[in-house]
Design an enzyme around this catalytic site. Structure first.
Site, PDB file in Angstrom:
ATOM      1  N   SER A  17      -4.722   8.486   1.148  1.00 44.40           N
ATOM      2  CA  SER A  17      -3.437   9.159   1.037  1.00 44.40           C
ATOM      3  C   SER A  17      -3.180   9.740  -0.356  1.00 44.40           C
ATOM      4  O   SER A  17      -2.198  10.449  -0.555  1.00 44.40           O
ATOM      5  CB  SER A  17      -2.301   8.193   1.395  1.00 44.40           C
ATOM      6  N   SER A  18      -4.058   9.434  -1.340  1.00 48.59           N
ATOM      7  CA  SER A  18      -3.884  10.011  -2.687  1.00 48.59           C
ATOM      8  C   SER A  18      -4.559  11.381  -2.763  1.00 48.59           C
ATOM      9  O   SER A  18      -5.215  11.720  -3.756  1.00 48.59           O
ATOM     10  CB  SER A  18      -4.466   9.062  -3.744  1.00 48.59           C
ATOM     11  N   LYS A  31       0.984   9.782  -8.128  1.00 51.03           N
ATOM     12  CA  LYS A  31       1.167   9.935  -6.689  1.00 51.03           C
ATOM     13  C   LYS A  31       2.653   9.879  -6.330  1.00 51.03           C
ATOM     14  O   LYS A  31       3.427   9.157  -6.963  1.00 51.03           O
ATOM     15  CB  LYS A  31       0.393   8.817  -5.987  1.00 51.03           C
ATOM     16  N   ILE A  75      -4.584   1.127   0.067  1.00 48.69           N
ATOM     17  CA  ILE A  75      -4.353  -0.007   0.966  1.00 48.69           C
ATOM     18  C   ILE A  75      -5.330   0.021   2.145  1.00 48.69           C
ATOM     19  O   ILE A  75      -5.289  -0.827   3.016  1.00 48.69           O
ATOM     20  CB  ILE A  75      -2.887  -0.023   1.442  1.00 48.69           C
ATOM     21  N   GLY A  76      -6.217   1.024   2.157  1.00 44.17           N
ATOM     22  CA  GLY A  76      -7.254   1.109   3.184  1.00 44.17           C
ATOM     23  C   GLY A  76      -8.382   2.034   2.762  1.00 44.17           C
ATOM     24  O   GLY A  76      -9.320   2.292   3.510  1.00 44.17           O
ATOM     25  N   GLY A  77      -8.232   2.563   1.520  1.00 47.57           N
ATOM     26  CA  GLY A  77      -9.220   3.513   1.000  1.00 47.57           C
ATOM     27  C   GLY A  77      -8.573   4.710   0.343  1.00 47.57           C
ATOM     28  O   GLY A  77      -9.222   5.711   0.039  1.00 47.57           O
ATOM     29  N   SER A  78      -7.272   4.635   0.070  1.00 45.32           N
ATOM     30  CA  SER A  78      -6.493   5.814  -0.325  1.00 45.32           C
ATOM     31  C   SER A  78      -6.764   6.337  -1.728  1.00 45.32           C
ATOM     32  O   SER A  78      -6.330   7.440  -2.061  1.00 45.32           O
ATOM     33  CB  SER A  78      -4.993   5.523  -0.178  1.00 45.32           C
TER      34      SER A  78
END
Length: 576
Positions: free
Chosen positions: A209-210, A134, A230-233
């Site tokens: 985000s990934s 990433k 950090i939240g589901g990324s």
């Protein structure tokens, strides 16, 4: 008066010119970054073409179809060469990024690493495996942009610990993948490098985000990738793209030199910590990656990582499990196909001899607004706003950014006006960054940290009361239409919960969206048929044939048990 008017007009003109020059400078930076990226793609395409001319008989499809475990076996025994495998994946990555715009940059030093692994005395567990990483995971000599203009001029001076360990284990980092601006989104686009598209449907988002990792791996251009969560990324792109992805216990793997905007994530603890983890096509690949990373080299380079090697015995166990399950968290009802996935998986696990126990996570609304969002906007979002200085805000983030820009007094007045509507706000999920309460003092911040710890204690007590080994639950999906993730920040409650708890959690694809699911979606009302529920309905419509996944969870530091449960779910879904 005429002199004052002239002065005022001149000042206004000067401001306009100054802004124009500033914007022009920003555009030049962005254009230069895109040009560098495009030149790198052209150079890599030329190198791949030269290889194809030298070795025209390569069985590309056969190599790309090999699972990671089989590929590592053939590389170690010598029936396949690392060079052939690397150039095969480089060629496929070029094809996938042309379709999806998933790559931020190729890593030309992959050819040097190819030579280096052949000089190593001992073949590592990932010998010869091409690995994508990433954008923000530091690689020496390359940018770590987070999709932000202010990060375009700073080249990383040293490999992150994660990259060093991957190289030590014989892996070949070959590409860095695209991310949403500031990483605070589960879409995948930024003003500099553009929007990444879903590999199976260009109208859909790969998640974030990934998301660059998700698109590249699902498209076949990488066999193993490293993301962050950090939240589901990690889990959301895995759900959207039909991959297996693991968010480990945050401290299990090193995040040293893995950059997050406006903070050094490795040098200070956070109440909701960032975790890095693997993404791949199957669970065995995740397990092999974790086994490779959890080595003495990792523990030596980053003493903050507990020296706990991978527990193969737990991962390989076949003992029946006591599984808690739920198909909704009561906060943001998910589409019918995602609940169907949990129900079908529950039935398959029960038929396989596991014990299934209903489980209900406590107080998700409180967790979402008072614990998760308050952690990130404790200062009213000022630190987050700073990362956009000297740049352009991506359209998907504008509503959140504008909410943060409201002065504190304005937020207080807004909260006062909306207070009588608190119950309605709960139903409509209108809590956003404009009305989130902030930490106004150090004492309030410490209290906030304590509240997170207290909730973790409460959750674990309920878990132990039911004597659970693991939990089966839903994950957000199927893939959203591009642009919709920015309209539904609160829809991530299913994944966000386990970041607050810092539990290991992974995603496994178990089905696909059927025409029957699409028909049932037409009747979906969500919580109360409000605008947010209607927006979710629009976001996931038209997803027939796209992947449907479930989420598997274990207690902290039981990452191997989480993987073992994921493997069981994967096996049963494939048999079905």
């Amino acid at each position: 008066p005429s002199a004052a008017l002239a002065l005022l007009s001149g000042s206004a003109a000067a401001v306009v010119v100054w802004k124009w020059l500033g914007n022009r400078q920003i555009q030049k930076k962005m254009e230069e970054a895109r040009r560098t990226r495009d030149e790198g793609v052209k150079k890599m395409a030329k190198v791949v073409q030269q290889f194809r001319e030298q070795v025209p008989s390569v069985q590309t499809d056969a190599i790309l179809s090999l699972p990671l475990l089989e590929l590592t076996r053939r590389l170690r025994e010598g029936s396949l060469s690392p060079k052939t495998v690397l150039y095969t994946y480089l060629e496929k990555a070029l094809e996938v990024t042309r379709q999806t715009n998933c790559l931020r940059h190729f890593i030309p030093e992959c050819e040097e690493q190819l030579q280096e692994i052949q000089r190593q005395e001992e073949k590592g567990l990932l010998y010869g495996i091409p690995v994508s990483i990433k954008d923000h995971i530091g690689h020496k000599g390359h940018l770590s942009t987070c999709g932000l203009v202010q990060c375009l001029g700073t080249v990383v001076q040293e490999d992150s610990v994660l990259v060093k360990v991957l190289k030590r284990q014989g892996a070949i980092p070959f590409a860095m993948t695209n991310v949403p601006q500031s990483l605070f989104s589960y879409d995948c686009g930024n003003p500099t490098f553009g929007q990444t598209l879903h590999p199976f449907n260009p109208q859909k988002s790969p998640g974030g985000s990934s998301g660059g990792e998700g698109a590249l791996i699902a498209g076949g251009g990488s066999i193993l990738g490293i993301g962050s969560d950090i939240g589901g990324s990690i889990r959301l792109p895995s759900s959207f793209c039909g991959l297996c992805g693991l968010k480990p216990t945050a401290e299990r793997l090193s995040v040293w030199r893995a950059r997050l905007p406006n903070m050094d994530v490795c040098s200070r603890p956070a109440p909701v910590p960032c975790a890095v983890g693997p993404m791949a096509r199957d669970v065995d690949s995740l397990a092999l990656c974790m086994k490779a990373l959890l080595c003495q080299e990792m523990f030596r380079l980053d003493p903050a990582v507990p020296p706990i090697p991978f527990d193969e015995e737990v991962y390989s166990s076949s003992a029946p499990l006591r599984v808690g399950y739920y198909d909704t968290d009561g906060y943001f009802p998910l589409p019918p196909c995602m609940r169907r996935a949990v129900q079908e998986t529950r039935e398959a696990l029960q038929a396989a001899g596991h014990q299934l126990v209903p489980f209900s996570p406590p107080r998700i609304h409180y967790v979402m607004t008072e614990l998760f969002l308050k952690t990130f906007f404790a200062d009213g979002g000022r630190a987050w706003l700073d990362v956009f200085t000297g740049g352009i805000v991506d359209p998907s983030l504008k509503s959140q950014v504008n909410g943060c820009k409201i002065p504190r007094l304005g937020k207080k007045l807004l909260a006062l006006i909306l207070k009588p509507l608190q119950f309605l706000l709960l139903l409509l999920k209108l809590k956003n960054v404009a009305t989130i309460s902030t930490c106004r003092s150090v004492k309030e911040m410490w209290n906030h940290h304590h509240e997170i710890q207290a909730y973790r204690t409460e959750f674990i007590a309920r878990w132990r009361e039911l004597q659970l080994d693991v939990v089966l639950c839903p994950v957000l999906g199927p893939a959203f239409t591009t642009g919709y993730p920015g309209k539904l920040l609160t829809a991530i409650s299913s994944t966000m919960l386990y970041n607050v708890l810092n539990f290991p959690a992974g995603v496994v694809p178990v089905s696909t969206v059927t025409e029957a699911d699409e028909e049932e979606l037409k009747l979906y009302r969500g919580c109360c048929g409000d605008p947010w529920d209607r927006t979710l309905k629009q976001a996931v419509a038209g997803a027939a044939g796209l992947p449907v996944a479930v989420q598997c969870v274990a207690l902290p530091w039981r990452d191997e048990l989480c993987l073992r449960f994921m493997k069981e779910v994967e096996t049963l879904s494939r048999e079905k």
